[in-house]
Design a protein around this motif. Sequence first.
Motif, PDB file in Angstrom:
ATOM      1  N   GLN A 101       0.821  -1.203   0.000  1.00  0.00           N
ATOM      2  CA  GLN A 101       0.000   0.000   0.000  1.00  0.00           C
ATOM      3  C   GLN A 101       0.863   1.265   0.000  1.00  0.00           C
ATOM      4  OE1 GLN A 101      -3.037   0.026   3.001  1.00  0.00           O
ATOM      5  NE2 GLN A 101      -3.386   2.226   2.857  1.00  0.00           N
ATOM      6  N   SER A 102       1.986   1.228   0.723  1.00  0.00           N
ATOM      7  CA  SER A 102       2.823   2.425   0.848  1.00  0.00           C
ATOM      8  C   SER A 102       3.441   2.840  -0.480  1.00  0.00           C
ATOM      9  CB  SER A 102       3.918   2.206   1.895  1.00  0.00           C
ATOM     10  OG  SER A 102       4.639   1.017   1.637  1.00  0.00           O
ATOM     11  N   HIS A 103       3.524   1.917  -1.435  1.00  0.00           N
ATOM     12  CA  HIS A 103       4.015   2.315  -2.752  1.00  0.00           C
ATOM     13  C   HIS A 103       2.990   3.164  -3.493  1.00  0.00           C
ATOM     14  CE1 HIS A 103       5.861   2.287  -6.683  1.00  0.00           C
ATOM     15  NE2 HIS A 103       4.725   1.829  -7.181  1.00  0.00           N
ATOM     16  N   TYR A 104       1.728   2.877  -3.287  1.00  0.00           N
ATOM     17  CA  TYR A 104       0.668   3.524  -4.060  1.00  0.00           C
ATOM     18  C   TYR A 104      -0.014   4.668  -3.322  1.00  0.00           C
ATOM     19  CZ  TYR A 104       1.105  -0.388  -7.278  1.00  0.00           C
ATOM     20  OH  TYR A 104       1.589  -1.297  -8.184  1.00  0.00           O
ATOM     21  N   VAL A 105       0.085   4.701  -1.997  1.00  0.00           N
ATOM     22  CA  VAL A 105      -0.581   5.734  -1.207  1.00  0.00           C
ATOM     23  C   VAL A 105       0.467   6.400  -0.330  1.00  0.00           C
ATOM     24  CG1 VAL A 105      -2.407   6.225   0.470  1.00  0.00           C
ATOM     25  CG2 VAL A 105      -2.714   4.401  -1.197  1.00  0.00           C
ATOM     26  N   ASP A 133       1.855  -3.738   5.221  1.00  0.00           N
ATOM     27  CA  ASP A 133       0.925  -3.302   4.175  1.00  0.00           C
ATOM     28  C   ASP A 133       1.109  -4.058   2.864  1.00  0.00           C
ATOM     29  OD1 ASP A 133       3.395  -2.114   3.649  1.00  0.00           O
ATOM     30  OD2 ASP A 133       2.512  -0.270   2.867  1.00  0.00           O
ATOM     31  N   HIS A 173      -8.231   1.133   3.263  1.00  0.00           N
ATOM     32  CA  HIS A 173      -6.937   0.558   2.895  1.00  0.00           C
ATOM     33  C   HIS A 173      -6.999  -0.173   1.548  1.00  0.00           C
ATOM     34  CE1 HIS A 173      -5.008   1.800   6.591  1.00  0.00           C
ATOM     35  NE2 HIS A 173      -6.086   1.398   7.234  1.00  0.00           N
ATOM     36  N   ARG A 176      -8.161   1.536  -1.672  1.00  0.00           N
ATOM     37  CA  ARG A 176      -7.460   2.768  -2.028  1.00  0.00           C
ATOM     38  C   ARG A 176      -6.305   2.514  -2.992  1.00  0.00           C
ATOM     39  NH1 ARG A 176      -5.447   6.049   2.871  1.00  0.00           N
ATOM     40  NH2 ARG A 176      -5.106   7.572   1.223  1.00  0.00           N
ATOM     41  N   TRP A 177      -5.786   1.280  -2.997  1.00  0.00           N
ATOM     42  CA  TRP A 177      -4.578   1.068  -3.786  1.00  0.00           C
ATOM     43  C   TRP A 177      -4.589  -0.167  -4.677  1.00  0.00           C
ATOM     44  CZ3 TRP A 177      -0.855  -2.935  -2.919  1.00  0.00           C
ATOM     45  CH2 TRP A 177      -1.124  -3.756  -1.802  1.00  0.00           C
ATOM     46  N   THR A 178      -5.447  -1.146  -4.383  1.00  0.00           N
ATOM     47  CA  THR A 178      -5.408  -2.359  -5.199  1.00  0.00           C
ATOM     48  C   THR A 178      -5.810  -2.152  -6.656  1.00  0.00           C
ATOM     49  OG1 THR A 178      -7.597  -2.987  -4.332  1.00  0.00           O
ATOM     50  CG2 THR A 178      -5.650  -3.956  -3.269  1.00  0.00           C
ATOM     51  N   SER A 180      -4.792   0.153  -8.586  1.00  0.00           N
ATOM     52  CA  SER A 180      -3.527   0.514  -9.233  1.00  0.00           C
ATOM     53  C   SER A 180      -2.589  -0.682  -9.302  1.00  0.00           C
ATOM     54  CB  SER A 180      -2.848   1.661  -8.473  1.00  0.00           C
ATOM     55  OG  SER A 180      -3.649   2.822  -8.508  1.00  0.00           O
TER      56      SER A 180
END
Length: 238
Positions: A101-105, A133, A173, A176-178, A180
């Motif tokens: 997640q930290s890569h995308y958000v 994450d 969580h 928000r990012w999956t 991408s």
Amino acid sequence: MAITWNETVQVSEAGQHWMEHRSTVYALLIDFLGNRPSFSLIADWSRDSRMKRVAEQYEAAGKIMNYLGGRSPEELWRIYQAESAAYDLLLQQFQPRQATQSHYVDEGCPQDVAECYATEGIAFNKLQGETDDHIAVELEFMTLLHDRMLDHSSDEHNMRYWMMVQESFLQEHLLRWTPSLCRDVRLSTNSPLYQGLANLLDEFLVQDVHMLRTWMGSYDRPASSKHEELRTPLSILA
């Protein structure tokens, strides 16, 4: 696990199938997104009887089942070789970027994710050095929440609480990012398995959060309307 439902909620067939088979989808995603595929893993999923029912609900799962199911040992060995090579190539293409997640958000993780785990008394033994994450760890958290919800299926208050925790984690969580992550996987490989997993992750999480909201909403409606609310077909919830 047998499910005994509180009479407060009249469960439709679609809702029953979703509740019973969502753990199978999470397990499938975790197995292949969190590990290099082994021959035994591919063989196990190729003959897993639960996949047929899951394929009836999710188009992407149907494609995965058609790819793996009904194969001879020799065909499964060739699939294993191709998919393990595809996994290795994905790892190379995603370096140093990770499926996290930290890569995308930019904000709110992995610290916030770890706090979610700690709030529910959950700690993960990450044998391969995954961060809190990582996609496989976040999906594993959802399976644990699902199990706790089933453990309290006869208690309306606790059932609703565990639904709320799942809905919140999906919204704040995973969702928000999956999308991408799935886009990047689709752009990075021609593998039928990982193309299918990316499509399934996209399709499933959107339906999962909608079904959780639908189910929670049924607790707040008069008894006469609860059954109709839960009859909403999965296909129009995406």
